[in-house]
Structures are given as C-alpha cells and as structure tokens.
Design a protein around this motif. Structure first.
Motif, PDB file in Angstrom:
ATOM      1  N   MET A   1       0.514 103.869  53.370  1.00  0.00           N
ATOM      2  CA  MET A   1       1.893 104.004  53.804  1.00  0.00           C
ATOM      3  C   MET A   1       2.726 103.015  53.651  1.00  0.00           C
ATOM      4  N   GLU A   2       4.060 103.086  53.153  1.00  0.00           N
ATOM      5  CA  GLU A   2       4.811 102.169  52.588  1.00  0.00           C
ATOM      6  C   GLU A   2       5.665 101.500  53.462  1.00  0.00           C
ATOM      7  N   ALA A   3       5.052 100.733  54.565  1.00  0.00           N
ATOM      8  CA  ALA A   3       5.366 100.176  55.635  1.00  0.00           C
ATOM      9  C   ALA A   3       4.480  99.061  56.241  1.00  0.00           C
ATOM     10  N   PRO A   4       4.934  97.886  56.589  1.00  0.00           N
ATOM     11  CA  PRO A   4       4.222  96.868  57.187  1.00  0.00           C
ATOM     12  C   PRO A   4       3.310  97.328  58.272  1.00  0.00           C
ATOM     13  N   ARG A   5       2.177  96.848  58.547  1.00  0.00           N
ATOM     14  CA  ARG A   5       1.406  97.304  59.751  1.00  0.00           C
ATOM     15  C   ARG A   5       1.717  97.227  60.986  1.00  0.00           C
ATOM     16  N   ASP A   6       2.491  96.115  61.115  1.00  0.00           N
ATOM     17  CA  ASP A   6       3.081  96.022  62.611  1.00  0.00           C
ATOM     18  C   ASP A   6       3.975  97.303  63.014  1.00  0.00           C
ATOM     19  N   LEU A   7       4.817  97.633  61.916  1.00  0.00           N
ATOM     20  CA  LEU A   7       5.821  98.884  62.045  1.00  0.00           C
ATOM     21  C   LEU A   7       4.842 100.217  62.154  1.00  0.00           C
ATOM     22  N   ALA A   8       4.052 100.388  61.356  1.00  0.00           N
ATOM     23  CA  ALA A   8       3.104 101.451  61.472  1.00  0.00           C
ATOM     24  C   ALA A   8       2.410 101.533  62.774  1.00  0.00           C
ATOM     25  N   PHE A   9       1.972 100.443  63.299  1.00  0.00           N
ATOM     26  CA  PHE A   9       1.364 100.381  64.758  1.00  0.00           C
ATOM     27  C   PHE A   9       2.396 100.676  65.675  1.00  0.00           C
ATOM     28  N   GLU A  10       3.611 100.293  65.496  1.00  0.00           N
ATOM     29  CA  GLU A  10       4.754 100.471  66.562  1.00  0.00           C
ATOM     30  C   GLU A  10       5.087 101.924  66.563  1.00  0.00           C
ATOM     31  N   ALA A  11       5.043 102.699  65.181  1.00  0.00           N
ATOM     32  CA  ALA A  11       5.423 104.048  65.376  1.00  0.00           C
ATOM     33  C   ALA A  11       4.350 104.606  66.146  1.00  0.00           C
ATOM     34  N   TRP A  12       3.090 104.231  66.367  1.00  0.00           N
ATOM     35  CA  TRP A  12       2.017 104.943  67.232  1.00  0.00           C
ATOM     36  C   TRP A  12       2.065 104.683  68.691  1.00  0.00           C
ATOM     37  N   THR A  13       2.819 103.524  68.899  1.00  0.00           N
ATOM     38  CA  THR A  13       2.653 102.763  70.226  1.00  0.00           C
ATOM     39  C   THR A  13       3.870 102.820  71.091  1.00  0.00           C
ATOM     40  N   LYS A  14       5.127 103.183  70.538  1.00  0.00           N
ATOM     41  CA  LYS A  14       6.422 103.400  71.205  1.00  0.00           C
ATOM     42  C   LYS A  14       6.985 104.578  71.415  1.00  0.00           C
ATOM     43  N   PRO A  15       7.128 105.271  72.625  1.00  0.00           N
ATOM     44  CA  PRO A  15       7.256 106.772  72.703  1.00  0.00           C
ATOM     45  C   PRO A  15       8.440 107.200  71.995  1.00  0.00           C
ATOM     46  N   GLU A  16       9.390 106.312  71.886  1.00  0.00           N
ATOM     47  CA  GLU A  16      10.651 106.818  70.967  1.00  0.00           C
ATOM     48  C   GLU A  16      10.342 106.939  69.759  1.00  0.00           C
ATOM     49  N   HIS A  17       9.240 106.314  69.111  1.00  0.00           N
ATOM     50  CA  HIS A  17       8.916 106.715  67.754  1.00  0.00           C
ATOM     51  C   HIS A  17       7.872 107.753  67.815  1.00  0.00           C
ATOM     52  N   LEU A  18       7.057 107.673  68.633  1.00  0.00           N
ATOM     53  CA  LEU A  18       5.853 108.585  68.517  1.00  0.00           C
ATOM     54  C   LEU A  18       6.206 110.062  68.719  1.00  0.00           C
ATOM     55  N   SER A  19       7.297 110.359  69.617  1.00  0.00           N
ATOM     56  CA  SER A  19       7.892 111.562  69.995  1.00  0.00           C
ATOM     57  C   SER A  19       8.463 112.310  68.805  1.00  0.00           C
ATOM     58  N   LYS A  20       8.944 111.489  67.982  1.00  0.00           N
ATOM     59  CA  LYS A  20       9.672 112.095  66.739  1.00  0.00           C
ATOM     60  C   LYS A  20       8.920 112.745  65.615  1.00  0.00           C
ATOM     61  N   TRP A  21       7.286 112.310  65.726  1.00  0.00           N
ATOM     62  CA  TRP A  21       6.585 112.480  64.568  1.00  0.00           C
ATOM     63  C   TRP A  21       5.245 113.054  65.077  1.00  0.00           C
ATOM     64  N   TRP A  22       4.834 113.236  66.320  1.00  0.00           N
ATOM     65  CA  TRP A  22       3.582 113.855  66.722  1.00  0.00           C
ATOM     66  C   TRP A  22       3.496 115.245  66.588  1.00  0.00           C
ATOM     67  N   GLY A  23       2.966 116.002  65.981  1.00  0.00           N
ATOM     68  CA  GLY A  23       2.721 117.287  65.960  1.00  0.00           C
ATOM     69  C   GLY A  23       2.984 117.901  64.654  1.00  0.00           C
ATOM     70  N   PRO A  24       2.733 119.243  64.373  1.00  0.00           N
ATOM     71  CA  PRO A  24       3.050 119.638  63.058  1.00  0.00           C
ATOM     72  C   PRO A  24       4.308 120.033  62.767  1.00  0.00           C
ATOM     73  N   GLN A  25       4.606 120.251  61.585  1.00  0.00           N
ATOM     74  CA  GLN A  25       6.022 120.526  60.963  1.00  0.00           C
ATOM     75  C   GLN A  25       6.560 121.567  62.154  1.00  0.00           C
ATOM     76  N   GLY A  26       7.820 121.257  62.729  1.00  0.00           N
ATOM     77  CA  GLY A  26       8.523 122.242  63.407  1.00  0.00           C
ATOM     78  C   GLY A  26       8.600 121.964  64.769  1.00  0.00           C
ATOM     79  N   PHE A  27       7.370 121.426  65.239  1.00  0.00           N
ATOM     80  CA  PHE A  27       6.912 120.905  66.654  1.00  0.00           C
ATOM     81  C   PHE A  27       7.712 119.905  67.063  1.00  0.00           C
ATOM     82  N   THR A  28       7.976 120.102  68.596  1.00  0.00           N
ATOM     83  CA  THR A  28       8.604 118.854  69.084  1.00  0.00           C
ATOM     84  C   THR A  28       7.752 118.494  70.480  1.00  0.00           C
ATOM     85  N   SER A  29       7.936 117.491  70.843  1.00  0.00           N
ATOM     86  CA  SER A  29       6.973 117.083  71.915  1.00  0.00           C
ATOM     87  C   SER A  29       7.827 116.556  73.299  1.00  0.00           C
TER      88      SER A  29
END
Length: 142
Positions: free
Chosen positions: A1-29
């Motif tokens: 992934m073309e991102a620093p490790r801290d940022l990638a980890f943050e994308a998994w651990t902050k709900p405001e980020h995680l809710s934007k990508w978790w799930g298949p295409q077209g899904f929301t959470s």
C-alpha cells in the motif's frame, strides 16, 4: 500500500476511516459500537446496494499498534481475522488472513462471496489511503 504504516493502521482503527471502506463495492456501514481494545466489541450493520442489511459482531483479541489487529467474527460466517502491517521503504505491506470455523461444505458456499468481497474491501482501503496521503502531503487540489 502506498501509505505509511501508521496511516494504514489508523485507517483500520478509527471509525471515521474504517466506516468509509469496510465492505464490498457499493456497501455502506453503520457502526453501533467500536471498542478498540482486547475483548472490545465492534458491532455494525453492512448495507448492501440492494437494501439488504447484514448485522456483524466482531470481538478484538489483539491490538498491537501499528503492527497487527486480530479479531473474531462472532456471527455467521464465523472466522478469526488477522491484519499485519509491515513498513517497507515508507510504504505498508498489509497481510490480511481469515481462518473460517465453518464446515468444509458451508465454507465452499461462503467463499464464493467472501473472497471477492474481501478483495473489493481492500481495494476500497487503497482508495481511501490514496485520499488520506494526498490530504496529509498537501497535494490535494483546492
């Protein structure tokens, strides 16, 4: 992934980020609970594009910032997931593994949607990380 490790980890651990990508295409959470700690619960509903809701409950087993996250999906299909984050030259090598606890016959059916769904989910993560990298590096167009 073309991102620093801290940022990638943050994308998994902050709900405001995680809710934007978790799930298949077209899904929301919609997140109902997110307790990022060993023994903590992550409850959410995934909404499919055709209006079907999929309630999910995960329990975190291990959080080691910024190296790994381990959680158990406690509703069908049952599995243990492990995400590891390795920094390589300022970028992140993400390894995501799931071990399903279902019978082989059930797993044969589950994998028809689980594998493509996981690939689409990780594609969405890459898209979000590209946006976050742009934003933090000052390259966004305004």
């Amino acid at each position: 992934m073309e991102a620093p490790r801290d940022l990638a980890f943050e994308a998994w651990t902050k709900p405001e980020h995680l809710s934007k990508w978790w799930g298949p295409q077209g899904f929301t959470s919609t997140f109902q609970k997110f307790e990022l700690q060993p023994g903590g619960t992550w409850e959410f509903v995934m909404h499919s594009p055709d209006g079907v809701d999929f309630p999910n409950t995960n329990v975190f087993d291990e959080i080691v910032q910024p190296e790994r996250i381990v959680f158990r999906h406690t509703v069908f299909p049952h599995f243990v997931a492990k995400a590891t984050f390795e920094e390589i030259n300022g970028q992140t090598k993400l390894t995501y593994r799931t071990v399903f606890e279902e019978t082989e016959a059930v797993f044969e059916k589950v994998k028809t949607y689980a594998a493509p769904g996981a690939e689409q989910t990780l594609d969405r993560l890459e898209e979000l990380l590209a946006q976050l990298v742009n934003r933090t590096s000052g390259h966004s167009q305004q």
